[in-house]
Design an enzyme around this catalytic site. Structure first.
Site, PDB file in Angstrom:
ATOM      1  N   GLU A 185      -7.370   8.409  -2.059  1.00 29.78           N
ATOM      2  CA  GLU A 185      -6.379   8.200  -1.005  1.00 29.78           C
ATOM      3  C   GLU A 185      -5.581   6.958  -1.338  1.00 29.78           C
ATOM      4  O   GLU A 185      -6.156   5.917  -1.648  1.00 29.78           O
ATOM      5  CB  GLU A 185      -7.085   8.012   0.344  1.00 29.78           C
ATOM      6  CG  GLU A 185      -7.833   9.264   0.781  1.00 29.78           C
ATOM      7  CD  GLU A 185      -8.552   9.100   2.119  1.00 29.78           C
ATOM      8  OE1 GLU A 185      -8.341   8.091   2.817  1.00 29.78           O
ATOM      9  OE2 GLU A 185      -9.341   9.997   2.456  1.00 29.78           O
TER      10      GLU A 185
ATOM     11  N   ASP B 296     -14.851  14.161   0.996  1.00 25.67           N
ATOM     12  CA  ASP B 296     -15.710  13.224   1.735  1.00 25.67           C
ATOM     13  C   ASP B 296     -15.764  13.615   3.214  1.00 25.67           C
ATOM     14  O   ASP B 296     -16.472  12.979   4.003  1.00 25.67           O
ATOM     15  CB  ASP B 296     -15.296  11.760   1.518  1.00 25.67           C
ATOM     16  CG  ASP B 296     -13.867  11.470   1.922  1.00 25.67           C
ATOM     17  OD1 ASP B 296     -13.166  12.379   2.406  1.00 25.67           O
ATOM     18  OD2 ASP B 296     -13.443  10.298   1.745  1.00 25.67           O
ATOM     19  N   SER B 297     -15.046  14.697   3.573  1.00 25.57           N
ATOM     20  CA  SER B 297     -15.241  15.307   4.900  1.00 25.57           C
ATOM     21  C   SER B 297     -16.701  15.702   5.082  1.00 25.57           C
ATOM     22  O   SER B 297     -17.141  15.935   6.213  1.00 25.57           O
ATOM     23  CB  SER B 297     -14.341  16.534   5.064  1.00 25.57           C
ATOM     24  OG  SER B 297     -14.497  17.427   3.978  1.00 25.57           O
TER      25      SER B 297
ATOM     26  N   LYS C  93     -10.000  12.900  -6.589  1.00 27.19           N
ATOM     27  CA  LYS C  93      -8.955  12.660  -5.590  1.00 27.19           C
ATOM     28  C   LYS C  93      -9.172  11.298  -4.959  1.00 27.19           C
ATOM     29  O   LYS C  93     -10.309  10.950  -4.613  1.00 27.19           O
ATOM     30  CB  LYS C  93      -8.992  13.750  -4.510  1.00 27.19           C
ATOM     31  CG  LYS C  93      -8.051  13.471  -3.339  1.00 27.19           C
ATOM     32  CD  LYS C  93      -7.795  14.711  -2.495  1.00 27.19           C
ATOM     33  CE  LYS C  93      -8.814  15.001  -1.423  1.00 27.19           C
ATOM     34  NZ  LYS C  93      -8.942  13.952  -0.402  1.00 27.19           N
TER      35      LYS C  93
ATOM     36  N   ASP D  31     -13.827  14.142  -4.204  1.00 22.51           N
ATOM     37  CA  ASP D  31     -13.267  12.946  -3.566  1.00 22.51           C
ATOM     38  C   ASP D  31     -13.937  11.681  -4.080  1.00 22.51           C
ATOM     39  O   ASP D  31     -15.163  11.643  -4.272  1.00 22.51           O
ATOM     40  CB  ASP D  31     -13.512  13.010  -2.050  1.00 22.51           C
ATOM     41  CG  ASP D  31     -12.258  13.336  -1.274  1.00 22.51           C
ATOM     42  OD1 ASP D  31     -11.143  13.081  -1.787  1.00 22.51           O
ATOM     43  OD2 ASP D  31     -12.390  13.845  -0.149  1.00 22.51           O
TER      44      ASP D  31
ATOM     45  N   GLU E 105      -1.452  15.068   3.889  1.00 23.11           N
ATOM     46  CA  GLU E 105      -2.211  15.423   5.100  1.00 23.11           C
ATOM     47  C   GLU E 105      -1.461  14.977   6.353  1.00 23.11           C
ATOM     48  O   GLU E 105      -1.057  13.801   6.455  1.00 23.11           O
ATOM     49  CB  GLU E 105      -3.606  14.772   5.055  1.00 23.11           C
ATOM     50  CG  GLU E 105      -4.421  15.086   6.311  1.00 23.11           C
ATOM     51  CD  GLU E 105      -5.915  14.831   6.175  1.00 23.11           C
ATOM     52  OE1 GLU E 105      -6.379  14.477   5.072  1.00 23.11           O
ATOM     53  OE2 GLU E 105      -6.625  14.985   7.192  1.00 23.11           O
TER      54      GLU E 105
END
Ligand code: KIV
Length: 275
Positions: A126, A56-57, A124, A95, A193
């Site tokens: 978070e 999602d960067s 993925k 993501d 991270e």
């Protein structure tokens, strides 16, 4: 069918979860990078990376936002579908964007869309202890999951900025506990991270599943960077852990090859990239 047969007899068969586990066991470092389109997907595949993330960067490096929060599921599906077209060997992870996994049912529905519409092989998300039930639910439905700990960019407004995590003892112990329970819940990979190198090494040692780091020191099982940081085309301030791999190279392909080689030979990350 023909493609399937080609893959079966290819000299370097496509990477899967078992390949990553074997690489951890054999202490071969896992080289990972982000990609957002088919052309770069083919390039990073040719450069020998093992795992590609449609992160999602993309909200920051493609869409120009300040954070990843505005990214939608449809955005990731769009880019993932393009990346899947260009990839042959690397494992493809996508993501789950902000608030697309707020309940286990929503997480399952959206993970299925990332796989069926986007072509992702792993999702993925978070989270820490709060996401155990979700990880377990996805794993029980045979969905490969990566749990992202440490700095969680989707929480940037809650934690007050992009900061190194796990610096004090209590936070480090909590992260270690989270990593272990997420592994027990069925996470196939853990991504760390922006944490101190010592903690990155300790978590990596404590888990059976592969641990991929970004700003988590040299002791993780693999390293991931944002492609545009590797190519030095990210606008603005660069994170301490990133490195410009275009230096001394004359093409984007050579730069990503240099990144892959540096990860595999333990040259990257160097002390100046670590916390
Ligand atoms: O979104 C992303 O690209 C990521 C990596 C920085 C790990 O999560």
């Amino acid at each position: 069918m023909y493609k399937h047969l080609q893959e079966r007899y290819a000299p370097r068969p496509p990477v899967n979860v078992a390949t990553l586990v074997r690489m951890k066991a054999e202490q071969e470092k896992i080289a990972c990078i982000t990609a957002y389109d088919a052309s770069f997907a083919t390039l990073v595949d040719d450069a020998g990376v093992d795992l590609v993330l449609v992160g999602d960067s993309l909200g920051m490096v493609i869409q120009g936002h300040d954070t990843t929060v505005p990214v939608t599921l449809n955005d990731v599906i769009y880019h993932c579908r393009a990346v899947a077209k260009g990839l042959y060997r690397p494992f493809l992870m996508a993501d789950m964007p902000f608030m697309t996994y707020a309940s286990k049912e929503q997480a399952l529905e959206n993970a299925v869309r990332l796989m069926q519409e986007g072509g992702a092989k792993m999702v993925k998300l978070e989270g820490g202890a709060g996401q155990i039930e979700i990880v377990e639910f996805l794993a029980n439905h045979d969905i490969a999951v990566c749990a992202h700990l440490g700095l969680k960019p989707q929480s940037v407004h809650k934690v007050g900025g992009f900061r190194v995590q796990g610096r004090d003892e209590a936070a480090a112990e909590q992260m270690m506990r989270d990593a272990k329970v997420l592994e027990a819940a069925g996470a196939d990979i853990v991504l760390l991270e922006c944490i101190p190198s010592k903690l990155g090494g300790e978590i990596t040692q404590s888990l059976h599943v592969p641990v991929i780091g970004i700003g988590a020191g040299p002791h993780t099982d693999g390293q991931i960077l944002v492609l545009y940081d590797v190519l030095d085309i990210t606008a603005g301030r660069k994170p301490k852990f990133s490195k410009n791999f275009m230096t001394g190279q004359s093409s984007a392909l050579d730069a990503v090859k240099a990144f892959t080689h540096s990860v595999k030979s333990l040259e990257y990350p160097a002390p100046e990239h670590c916390f």
